[in-house]
Design an enzyme around this catalytic site. Structure first.
Site, PDB file in Angstrom:
ATOM      1  N   THR A 155       1.062  11.844  -2.461  1.00  0.00           N
ATOM      2  CA  THR A 155       0.284  13.091  -2.537  1.00  0.00           C
ATOM      3  C   THR A 155      -0.176  13.309  -3.980  1.00  0.00           C
ATOM      4  OG1 THR A 155       1.549  14.013  -0.707  1.00  0.00           O
ATOM      5  CG2 THR A 155       0.378  15.582  -2.087  1.00  0.00           C
ATOM      6  N   THR A 163       9.933  12.651 -17.986  1.00  0.00           N
ATOM      7  CA  THR A 163      10.929  11.575 -17.999  1.00  0.00           C
ATOM      8  C   THR A 163      10.916  10.838 -16.664  1.00  0.00           C
ATOM      9  OG1 THR A 163      12.247  12.881 -19.506  1.00  0.00           O
ATOM     10  CG2 THR A 163      13.377  11.065 -18.395  1.00  0.00           C
ATOM     11  N   SER A 171       3.782   4.927  -1.467  1.00  0.00           N
ATOM     12  CA  SER A 171       4.921   5.839  -1.464  1.00  0.00           C
ATOM     13  C   SER A 171       6.149   5.071  -0.981  1.00  0.00           C
ATOM     14  CB  SER A 171       4.589   6.996  -0.516  1.00  0.00           C
ATOM     15  OG  SER A 171       5.634   7.920  -0.519  1.00  0.00           O
ATOM     16  N   ALA A 172       7.198   5.039  -1.810  1.00  0.00           N
ATOM     17  CA  ALA A 172       8.347   4.164  -1.529  1.00  0.00           C
ATOM     18  C   ALA A 172       9.055   4.478  -0.221  1.00  0.00           C
ATOM     19  CB  ALA A 172       9.348   4.250  -2.685  1.00  0.00           C
ATOM     20  N   HIS A 173       9.057   5.768   0.176  1.00  0.00           N
ATOM     21  CA  HIS A 173       9.850   6.104   1.373  1.00  0.00           C
ATOM     22  C   HIS A 173       9.229   5.586   2.666  1.00  0.00           C
ATOM     23  CE1 HIS A 173       7.747   9.801   3.042  1.00  0.00           C
ATOM     24  NE2 HIS A 173       7.241   9.821   1.831  1.00  0.00           N
ATOM     25  N   CYS A 175       3.959  16.220   8.139  1.00  0.00           N
ATOM     26  CA  CYS A 175       3.637  17.455   7.419  1.00  0.00           C
ATOM     27  C   CYS A 175       3.084  18.513   8.360  1.00  0.00           C
ATOM     28  CB  CYS A 175       2.604  17.189   6.328  1.00  0.00           C
ATOM     29  SG  CYS A 175       2.707  15.571   5.635  1.00  0.00           S
ATOM     30  N   GLN A 188       0.421   3.581   4.397  1.00  0.00           N
ATOM     31  CA  GLN A 188       1.029   3.013   5.613  1.00  0.00           C
ATOM     32  C   GLN A 188       0.987   1.488   5.635  1.00  0.00           C
ATOM     33  OE1 GLN A 188       2.773   4.624   7.856  1.00  0.00           O
ATOM     34  NE2 GLN A 188       2.320   6.716   7.207  1.00  0.00           N
ATOM     35  N   ASN A 215      -2.261   7.009   9.533  1.00  0.00           N
ATOM     36  CA  ASN A 215      -0.843   7.301   9.762  1.00  0.00           C
ATOM     37  C   ASN A 215      -0.546   7.877  11.137  1.00  0.00           C
ATOM     38  OD1 ASN A 215      -2.328   9.493   8.342  1.00  0.00           O
ATOM     39  ND2 ASN A 215      -0.499  10.655   8.842  1.00  0.00           N
TER      40      ASN A 215
END
Ligand code: PLP
Length: 375
Positions: free
Chosen positions: A72, A237, A199-201, A327, A179, A151
């Site tokens: 996002t 950071t 996106s890693a997840h 979402c 995706q 998606n």
């Protein structure tokens, strides 16, 4: 009750090796990558190694990868940077994009008065490339934003073809590849996309971390301000354990790609067959044989009145599938993706997104079928 997770387009379970790697970082690498002492240098070297690992899978240089909190944020950065710093006056996109693109485009249209054109969606849920070419005949500084794999319905956009068309017309091309990253190889030397996000997840990595690819030479300005991290473009950071976990997850996804793809493809075929056996009038949103191997969006020949309760009833049986994007799952509104190409009659029928990973089994599909038959 054994729980069944078939909502892998929303998010995926972490691989054990990823968790192990992340725990080691949390325990041992607490230095700040920006510190110049040995703790900081050690953390920095892990950070840069992760960047290098990720870059090599896409055949790009490490400098072209910027870490973010997810897709996002990455989509926001790309679209806002394009309008504010690259002189883009028009965005061409489609109504079936994720809201992480659509809502940013709507905001930019209001705040920067840019032109927005939506490419037509064909009845099989794919974008009409002829319409894109027609739109590009207008000579205005443009960014084309089209996702790789949808998606909700799993339709696939031909990245090579669109990238070539964009190049011929000298316009920027951004693709939301959330995706597909980790599930198909993408060589960015062969496919001239300018911006890409991940996106890693979505590929068995941690939540709250992702990256964006920006092709070398394109002007980059920050979305917010602070430190010098990520070349000052994305200050703050770095979340080292997340970034190292993401690199590990991507590495494992690509190392196991062929075997896992074949396994998931067979599971999807099995699901289609079972659905067709149990519900002879079943239909699929998007051509089920051409959609991406991890996603199957099925339109069940059940009474429209069942639509509202179907997810709840499956959930009561411990089965997680979805109606569309996670979402939006709490929203009573119909899916904006299905709305873009289904008629009112078909939209009223219950549609379900079943999305697979290599952790799923045929036995789980059998349990899903039993549950669907008792709805
Ligand atoms: N784009 C697509 C196509 C997605 O499926 C998602 C995930 O929900 C996103 C963007 C948002 O990604 P993130 O959860 O990393 O913000």
């Amino acid at each position: 009750m054994e729980k069944i997770y078939l909502d892998n387009a929303a998010t995926t379970a972490l691989r054990t090796e990823v968790v192990t790697e992340m725990v080691a970082i949390l325990q041992n690498e607490y230095g700040n990558p920006s510190s110049s002492h040995s703790f900081g240098r050690s953390a920095k070297s892990k950070l840069e190694l992760s960047r290098k690992t990720i870059a090599q899978f896409f055949n790009v240089s490490s400098q072209e990868i910027i870490f973010t909190s997810g897709a996002t944020e990455a989509n926001n950065w790309i679209l806002q940077n394009a309008v504010e710093h690259l002189g883009v006056k028009r965005i061409i996109t489609s109504q079936i994009e994720h809201h992480a693109v659509l809502h940013v485009v709507e905001m930019l249209q209001k705040t920067h008065d840019i032109q927005v054109d939506y490419i037509k969606i064909k009845s099989n849920g794919t974008v009409d490339i002829n319409h894109l070419v027609e739109l590009l005949a207008q000579d205005v500084s443009t960014l084309v934003s089209l996702m790789h794999v949808n998606n909700e319905i799993g339709t696939v956009t031909d990245l090579d073809e669109i990238a070539q068309i964009c190049k011929q017309h000298s316009v920027y091309f951004h693709s939301d590849t959330v995706q597909s990253v980790g599930k198909i190889k993408i060589d960015l030397q062969k496919t001239p996309v300018d911006f890409m996000v991940a996106s890693a997840h979505k590929f068995h990595g941690p939540k709250g971390v992702g990256f964006l690819f920006v092709r070398k030479g394109i002007i980059q300005k920050p979305l917010f301000y602070g430190g010098e991290q990520e070349k000052g473009i994305r200050p703050g950071t770095e979340s080292l354990h997340n970034i190292v976990g993401m690199a590990k997850a991507l590495q494992l996804s690509y190392e196991n790609l062929e075997a896992e793809r074949e396994y998931i493809q067979n599971l999807k075929k099995y699901t289609i067959q079972k659905l067709q056996n149990h519900f002879p009038e079943v239909q699929f949103n998007g051509n089920e044989n051409q959609t991406f191997y991890t996603i199957l969006n099925v339109r069940l020949p059940l009474d429209a009145s069942k639509s509202a309760m179907i997810l709840f009833n499956l959930d009561m049986k411990g089965i997680a599938v979805s109606r569309g994007s996670a979402c939006q799952s709490g929203s009573p509104r119909p899916s904006h993706v299905l709305e873009a190409f289904l008629d009112e009659n078909d939209r009223a029928k219950p549609s379900l997104r079943i999305s697979f990973s290599h952790f799923n089994t045929q036995k789980e599909i059998d349990v899903l079928m039993e549950a669907l038959l008792t709805l």
